[in-house]
Design a protein around this motif. Structure first.
Motif: not given
Length: 615
Positions: A15-38
């Protein structure tokens, strides 16, 4: 509104506006599952339907990951997500191409992804999944939402990069939108997050994070005591929809047929009672009609409501109708005076395109505008509905067993669990305490004279030719009754399109009279019908307390709803009405901003009188 400005760093969206990445890892679906969807695993066996809300939709990764959980199940998901900087469709496609995941689901999401217009976008993503995408500033959007979430995902850019999303005001509003024992998950456990959760009734646990993140936040909400609420008289009540199976709709115009379609698809037994011997015989019976919103100045609530209604109608008709029922040609709204020029010029929304130097006037192109065959549309929407003709409503009464007994003027009765009025101009006689008037409108059928591929609207309108007929119109005669077409009205319709055609060559083929209803403030009237005596008694001191809140919840006629007063744009607002009533019956999040819901509420006129001390 502005789309997000992004680029890619080693295939990761940035993101140019926030100077930050949309995803933190190279397997963001796994992070999404662990942090949120679980989080849903903790309540999965306890219920059959879920409301999950999210701050920070981004590319929709959490949503798509959660959708997998609901695939091939009978459970229902209603996902509400807030996004202040929507991605473009091209950005979404680029992100998922680079990720190489959710190939089918991401394509489905991109196909229904809405224009970057502020407000709530209702998307029926799958049979058992609804997505409400809410575009706008989170502090504004949260105040416009109406639900109690089972789970919240807090997934905005980091508190350091985006402190506005993690403010105490945001946590306060989120607490109001969370059910008792509702869960919040976030990848962040920084001080603003910990303070926000603990200050507003959440019991925080720090759990193991994903990948390099040591910890993440898991919190459970403990309900707070009732507080005074602003505009509590418009608050909805929870309905036991599991016990209510039978729905009776009075009126078989567009509003009635679309409402029937929606509720039939939600599993109800639906019957329509129509006073005439065919469907779509009043205002919904024209040979050809136009789907277009009323355009106002950008911040006017009436225009915001019409824009929301228009986008909902476009999605519904595109999903359910074919070209023989509706043709999405676009349509042109001409600015024939300077006031309209300024109004249309200010609407720089992506659903419009303004042409300032065109003849005979500047005009705004409504990109997804359409011309429709209302009667054919009604027939298709009501195809599998039980319709009883020559059933004119007389009265209704609530029985002790919870049923509603409805009497008709042909001496028949029908017992139902839910009663919905979609009675158009006849509402004037049924709801005498509501400020509704009816308007006689005559359209004229002419031999095709203009080869316009889209509807043109200025002082009057002309549709494209359909079945060798062009429709022009329409007259506007408030509270006038005359079912016979007149030559004077045909002349008026012809004069109104003189900017587009040589009227000397027009050949009239026929005309049609219909009646439509309007409320005194031009908003439709949609919602649960209020108990007038209760309002007058419990809110009688509003003149003195109008700037304060209250803890007295409203009372409604049990399971009685109205979807009326759609005026000349019923093709547009009738779908909104059907969705709102479905939301109320099924206890779903509202498909429109709460402030606009209040503007549509049947009790609004009574509340205004009480505030002025007139009752």
């Amino acid at each position: 509104m502005k789309n997000a400005d992004i680029n890619f760093k080693e295939n990761t969206a940035f993101s140019v506006e926030f100077d930050d990445v949309y995803f933190n890892t190279n397997k963001p679906q796994n992070e999404s599952e662990h942090v949120f969807v679980s989080a849903i695993n903790e309540i999965w066996e306890k219920q059959d339907s879920f409301i999950v809300a999210e701050a920070g939709f981004g590319a929709g990764l959490n949503f798509l990951t959660l959708c997998k959980r609901f695939k091939n199940t009978d459970k229902k998901l209603h996902f509400v997500s807030i996004e202040g900087y929507p991605l473009s469709k091209q950005n979404l496609q680029d992100i998922y191409n680079k990720l190489g995941i959710f190939k089918r689901l991401s394509k489905d999401l991109i196909s229904v992804y809405p224009p970057s217009t502020k407000g709530i976008h209702r998307i029926e993503f799958k049979e058992n999944i609804i997505l409400d995408l809410c575009f706008g500033d989170i502090n504004e959007v949260l105040k416009e939402l109406d639900f109690k979430a089972d789970i919240w995902f807090l997934d905005g850019f980091s508190p350091k990069k985006n402190p506005k999303m993690w403010s105490m005001e945001v946590f306060d509003e989120i607490s109001k939108l969370t059910k008792e024992n509702g869960i919040i998950r976030s990848y962040s456990c920084s001080k603003p997050v910990r303070d926000g959760l603990s200050n507003f009734g959440f019991n925080l646990q720090l759990r193991a994070g994903y990948g390099k993140k040591r910890q993440m936040s898991h919190a459970v909400f403990k309900a707070q005591q009732n507080k005074e609420e602003k505009d509590i008289w418009f608050q909805r009540i929870e309905i036991d929809s599991k016990k209510a199976k039978d729905v009776l709709i009075i009126g078989a115009g567009v509003a009635g047929c679309v409402s029937a379609y929606k509720l039939k698809n939600s599993g109800f037994n639906v019957t329509i009672a129509e006073k005439r011997d065919k469907i779509a015989q009043n205002g919904s019976g024209n040979h050809c009609g136009i789907l277009m919103p009323l355009i106002t100045k950008p911040d006017v609530n009436l225009g915001k409501m019409h824009k929301n209604a228009f986008l909902q109608a476009v999605r519904f008709y595109k999903k359910t109708m074919n070209k023989q029922e509706i043709n999405f040609s676009g349509c042109a709204e001409y600015a024939y005076d300077e006031t309209l020029v300024q109004r249309y010029f200010l609407n720089d929304d992506s659903i419009f395109e303004f042409y300032k130097d065109e003849k005979p006037y500047p005009y705004v192109l409504i990109k997804d505008g359409a011309y429709a065959r209302p009667r054919k549309l009604c027939k298709k929407a009501s195809k599998n509905i039980d319709i009883k003709f020559n059933f004119e409503y007389k009265s209704h009464k609530h029985l002790k067993n919870g049923k509603i007994n409805v009497k008709f003027k042909n001496n028949n009765t029908i017992k139902t669990d839910i009663l919905i009025f979609t009675t158009g101009s006849e509402s004037v006689e049924i709801f005498k305490n509501l400020p509704i008037s009816f308007v006689r409108g005559q359209v004229t059928h002419i031999k095709p004279i203009l080869d316009n591929k889209i509807p043109l609207s200025a002082k009057g309108y002309i549709t494209p030719a359909v079945d060798d007929i062009q429709v022009i119109g329409a007259t506007y005669a408030r509270n006038e009754s005359n079912n016979k077409a007149t030559d004077v009205d045909n002349e008026e319709n012809i004069n109104k399109i003189s900017e587009f055609v040589d009227t000397k060559n027009i050949k009239i083929q026929g005309a049609r009279v219909g009646y439509r209803s309007y409320s005194s403030d031009r908003f439709p009237i949609i919602g649960n019908l209020h108990d007038e005596n209760f309002y007058k008694e419990k809110y009688k001191d509003l003149f003195w307390t109008k700037h304060k809140g209250s803890i007295i919840k409203p009372k409604y006629q049990n399971n009685v709803f109205i979807n009326i007063a759609h005026g000349s744009r019923g093709l547009c607002t009738a779908v909104l009405g059907a969705n709102i009533i479905s939301d109320l019956i099924l206890n779903r999040p509202l498909c429109i901003e709460k402030s606009l819901f209040n503007e549509l509420h049947p009790a609004r006129f009574l509340i205004r009188q009480l505030k002025k001390g007139k009752l």
